[in-house]
Design a protein around this motif. Structure first.
Motif, PDB file in Angstrom:
ATOM      1  N   HIS A  39       0.825  -1.218   0.023  1.00  0.00           N
ATOM      2  CA  HIS A  39       0.005  -0.002  -0.024  1.00  0.00           C
ATOM      3  C   HIS A  39       0.947   1.183  -0.193  1.00  0.00           C
ATOM      4  CE1 HIS A  39      -3.971  -1.817   0.616  1.00  0.00           C
ATOM      5  NE2 HIS A  39      -3.468  -2.856   1.364  1.00  0.00           N
ATOM      6  N   VAL A  40       0.668   2.109  -1.037  1.00  0.00           N
ATOM      7  CA  VAL A  40       1.532   3.133  -1.168  1.00  0.00           C
ATOM      8  C   VAL A  40       0.740   4.416  -0.532  1.00  0.00           C
ATOM      9  CG1 VAL A  40       2.712   4.980  -2.596  1.00  0.00           C
ATOM     10  CG2 VAL A  40       2.950   2.552  -2.760  1.00  0.00           C
ATOM     11  N   THR A  41       1.286   5.344   0.019  1.00  0.00           N
ATOM     12  CA  THR A  41       0.273   6.508   0.515  1.00  0.00           C
ATOM     13  C   THR A  41       0.831   7.786  -0.528  1.00  0.00           C
ATOM     14  OG1 THR A  41       0.290   5.921   2.681  1.00  0.00           O
ATOM     15  CG2 THR A  41       0.208   8.068   2.362  1.00  0.00           C
ATOM     16  N   GLY A  42       0.085   8.441  -1.205  1.00  0.00           N
ATOM     17  CA  GLY A  42       0.328   9.389  -2.062  1.00  0.00           C
ATOM     18  C   GLY A  42      -0.461  10.662  -1.837  1.00  0.00           C
ATOM     19  N   TYR A  43       0.293  11.938  -1.940  1.00  0.00           N
ATOM     20  CA  TYR A  43      -0.575  12.922  -1.679  1.00  0.00           C
ATOM     21  C   TYR A  43      -0.472  14.109  -2.915  1.00  0.00           C
ATOM     22  CZ  TYR A  43       3.060  16.818  -1.000  1.00  0.00           C
ATOM     23  OH  TYR A  43       4.166  17.538  -0.944  1.00  0.00           O
ATOM     24  N   ILE A  44      -1.641  15.022  -3.003  1.00  0.00           N
ATOM     25  CA  ILE A  44      -1.587  16.191  -3.584  1.00  0.00           C
ATOM     26  C   ILE A  44      -1.818  17.436  -2.736  1.00  0.00           C
ATOM     27  CG2 ILE A  44      -2.655  17.227  -5.722  1.00  0.00           C
ATOM     28  CD1 ILE A  44      -3.384  14.559  -6.884  1.00  0.00           C
ATOM     29  N   GLY A  45      -1.002  18.264  -3.157  1.00  0.00           N
ATOM     30  CA  GLY A  45      -1.585  19.625  -2.367  1.00  0.00           C
ATOM     31  C   GLY A  45      -2.483  20.373  -3.161  1.00  0.00           C
ATOM     32  N   PHE A  46      -3.267  21.385  -2.505  1.00  0.00           N
ATOM     33  CA  PHE A  46      -4.195  22.145  -2.871  1.00  0.00           C
ATOM     34  C   PHE A  46      -4.290  23.301  -2.293  1.00  0.00           C
ATOM     35  CE2 PHE A  46      -5.899  17.880  -3.736  1.00  0.00           C
ATOM     36  CZ  PHE A  46      -6.275  18.051  -5.335  1.00  0.00           C
ATOM     37  N   ASP A  47      -3.950  24.454  -3.163  1.00  0.00           N
ATOM     38  CA  ASP A  47      -4.032  25.943  -2.628  1.00  0.00           C
ATOM     39  C   ASP A  47      -5.469  26.284  -2.401  1.00  0.00           C
ATOM     40  OD1 ASP A  47      -1.715  26.861  -3.128  1.00  0.00           O
ATOM     41  OD2 ASP A  47      -2.107  27.745  -5.310  1.00  0.00           O
ATOM     42  N   CYS A  48      -5.273  27.179  -1.303  1.00  0.00           N
ATOM     43  CA  CYS A  48      -6.593  27.733  -0.755  1.00  0.00           C
ATOM     44  C   CYS A  48      -6.817  29.054  -0.967  1.00  0.00           C
ATOM     45  CB  CYS A  48      -6.577  27.704   0.824  1.00  0.00           C
ATOM     46  SG  CYS A  48      -6.149  25.938   1.583  1.00  0.00           S
ATOM     47  N   THR A  49      -6.570  29.546  -2.290  1.00  0.00           N
ATOM     48  CA  THR A  49      -6.763  30.789  -2.835  1.00  0.00           C
ATOM     49  C   THR A  49      -8.090  31.034  -3.165  1.00  0.00           C
ATOM     50  OG1 THR A  49      -5.941  29.962  -4.938  1.00  0.00           O
ATOM     51  CG2 THR A  49      -4.262  30.984  -3.627  1.00  0.00           C
ATOM     52  N   ALA A  50      -9.029  30.342  -3.305  1.00  0.00           N
ATOM     53  CA  ALA A  50     -10.421  30.551  -3.599  1.00  0.00           C
ATOM     54  C   ALA A  50     -11.342  29.859  -2.802  1.00  0.00           C
ATOM     55  CB  ALA A  50     -10.767  30.521  -4.979  1.00  0.00           C
ATOM     56  N   PRO A  51     -12.519  30.396  -2.686  1.00  0.00           N
ATOM     57  CA  PRO A  51     -13.461  29.358  -1.791  1.00  0.00           C
ATOM     58  C   PRO A  51     -14.074  28.173  -2.290  1.00  0.00           C
ATOM     59  CG  PRO A  51     -14.602  31.658  -2.285  1.00  0.00           C
ATOM     60  CD  PRO A  51     -13.085  31.549  -3.057  1.00  0.00           C
ATOM     61  N   SER A  52     -13.412  28.006  -3.375  1.00  0.00           N
ATOM     62  CA  SER A  52     -13.716  26.737  -4.158  1.00  0.00           C
ATOM     63  C   SER A  52     -12.889  26.165  -5.071  1.00  0.00           C
ATOM     64  CB  SER A  52     -15.276  26.796  -4.763  1.00  0.00           C
ATOM     65  OG  SER A  52     -15.425  25.420  -5.668  1.00  0.00           O
ATOM     66  N   LEU A  53     -12.441  25.035  -5.286  1.00  0.00           N
ATOM     67  CA  LEU A  53     -11.788  24.472  -6.237  1.00  0.00           C
ATOM     68  C   LEU A  53     -12.427  24.620  -7.751  1.00  0.00           C
ATOM     69  CD1 LEU A  53     -10.165  21.458  -4.812  1.00  0.00           C
ATOM     70  CD2 LEU A  53      -9.066  23.699  -5.093  1.00  0.00           C
ATOM     71  N   HIS A  54     -11.836  24.777  -8.710  1.00  0.00           N
ATOM     72  CA  HIS A  54     -12.619  24.749  -9.878  1.00  0.00           C
ATOM     73  C   HIS A  54     -12.192  23.692 -10.925  1.00  0.00           C
ATOM     74  CE1 HIS A  54      -8.942  26.436 -11.900  1.00  0.00           C
ATOM     75  NE2 HIS A  54      -8.986  27.472 -10.821  1.00  0.00           N
TER      76      HIS A  54
END
Length: 421
Positions: A39-54
């Motif tokens: 089992h591999v653990t992987g990640y992606i980071g997401f900016d919090c520059t807006a109230p929603s992702l698009h």
RNA sequence: GGGGGAGUGUCCCGAGCGGCAAAGGGGGCGGACUGUAAAUCCGCUGGCUUCGCCUUCGUAGGUUCGAGUCCUACCUCCCCCA
């Protein structure tokens, strides 16, 4: 470089390749082997520059979903810390700084939509969500410089695309932003230490940041880390995904209604249908092949399926069905469907008669009465599906249809129902 | 610290001898044509109670009948010198 799926033994990399989501990979052979045996653990980071992702982030979200479906554990990293710094990748000018309060509010607003795509929990392949502010906010400057900063060569940092492009174009790059790549690299190491995370995924613009994290992990933690990037998604005509006249195609329903979301997918260019079905749905390859080979007007069937599938995944079955039904009645029957945006107005105001330009503005159909006037002059505004040519036309109760509403339209696709109350 | 240059319609890029609601693109939107597609052609692309009025060219003042355009200070950025 897109790699044919048969090159990979692991289901995850095979799936990414088949779906057109694999751009580059560090030590592909090593990662492929690792994915097969544990089992591999992987990640992606997401900016919090807006109230929603698009939808620019949708490909990344789908990648995490596929990671989970392949039996591995996804980590969603909210960039509550890094957003305070600002990622210079792919941007020409400096972003205005968000306040901590804005970032926190954005973070809360963004996190909800992940629950639709991932299963969270404590199991071995259950997703977890963390905020990098948890560790970045507490860093002490001098110790951090000594432990982490010494592993970064400024000479090399200057050659990274995110920095180099700014400098080459004589665009400003603050020292604050210059630190972004170091913090992201440190994130990877911290996630390795805390959660045994050994894989970072991301868009191709993140390659440099990801590789920095891998290098840092090897130096400070003797970790063997991996990175995978996916292609930047553009439309067939080369535009970035997700910008429309109204702005971005948001994922949060309070920023963009399910109906409008459905419409976005229904209206993609022909040439994008197959690719988007692969990227953003989970239909089997054989079905996608069939759909993308439909010719002429039949191509519309493929677009409806694309719209149904994508809307269902984000907003649920009911919302997708409603959107499809509203569209069917509006476009295929030319009728009046309740699902359209509705504007309520006092019956009294309507009985006196109201300038059409005013009503168009009030109902939100047009941004201003001046815009409504221009649409009339250009023959683009209709009342109950009949074009209006008189700029001074008025609307009154006499215009109510059998359904008891007035349907205002601009163009083929934008409609509002005005309902007296 | 010294010298030089830049900031234009809140989508972007970009012209602009003191008369400017401000050239030209791109993008977007509307119309025709279609399949709610693409391509092509045409139109629109500050606000309003529209034969008129109001607000716009980094910020704040000033000169002038009149300022995006001239002057002063300030802010931000770029380049060169120290």
């Amino acid at each position: 470089m897109s790699n044919p799926s048969h090159q990979y033994r692991s289901s995850f990399l095979g799936l990414l390749a088949e779906r057109g989501q694999l751009q580059d990979c560090t030590d592909a052979g090593g990662l492929d082997a690792r994915l097969q045996k544990e089992h591999v653990t992987g990640y992606i980071g997401f900016d919090c520059t807006a109230p929603s992702l698009h939808i620019g982030s949708l490909s990344q979200i789908m990648i995490l979903r596929r990671l989970q479906q392949s039996g591995h554990r996804p980590i969603v990293v909210m960039g509550g810390g890094t957003t305070k710094v600002g990622d210079p990748s792919g941007k020409d000018d400096m972003r205005s700084l968000l306040t901590n309060e804005q970032i926190e509010a954005n973070k809360q607003s963004i996190r909800k939509c992940f629950e639709r795509f991932l299963t969270f929990g404590d199991g071995p392949s259950d997703a977890i969500m963390v905020d990098n502010a948890d560790w970045l906010d507490k860093l002490e400057y001098i110790p951090f410089l000594r432990d982490v900063g010494r592993h970064f060569s400024v000479n090399r940092m200057l050659t990274m695309d995110s920095v180099k492009l700014r400098l080459e174009r004589d665009q400003p790059l603050s020292f604050l932003e210059f630190n972004y790549m170091i913090l992201q690299a440190y994130d990877f190491v911290e996630l390795f230490r805390r959660y045994g995370c050994t894989l970072q995924l991301g868009g191709s613009d993140q390659w440099g940041n990801i590789v920095n994290g891998i290098d840092l992990g090897r130096r400070v933690a003797e970790a063997e880390l991996f990175g995978v990037t996916s292609p930047l998604i553009t439309t067939a005509s080369g535009a970035k995904m997700g910008k429309t006249a109204k702005g971005a195609v948001w994922l949060n329903a309070d920023m963009l209604s399910p109906y409008d979301y459905w419409q976005f997918w229904r209206n993609v260019e022909d040439a994008d249908v197959g690719r988007f079905l692969r990227l953003f749905t989970e239909l089997p390859e054989a079905e996608i092949t069939r759909l993308e080979n439909l010719g002429g007007a039949e191509r519309n069937e493929a677009k409806k399926i694309l719209a149904n599938e994508t809307t269902r995944m984000l907003h649920g079955d009911a919302a997708a069905n409603d959107a499809a039904e509203t569209a069917r009645r509006t476009f295929e029957e030319g009728g009046i469907a309740e699902g359209l945006p509705t504007f309520e107005i006092e019956r009294a105001r309507l009985s006196e008669g109201l300038p059409l330009t005013t009503l168009a503005q009030l109902s939100g159909l047009t941004a201003s009465s001046g815009e409504a006037r221009r649409f009339i002059q250009g023959g683009g505004l209709r009342v109950n599906d009949e074009a209006v040519s008189d700029v001074k036309a008025a609307v009154s109760l006499a215009d109510l249809t059998a359904e008891g509403v007035i349907k205002l339209s601009v163009g083929r696709k934008k409609h509002v129902l005005v309902k007296p109350v």
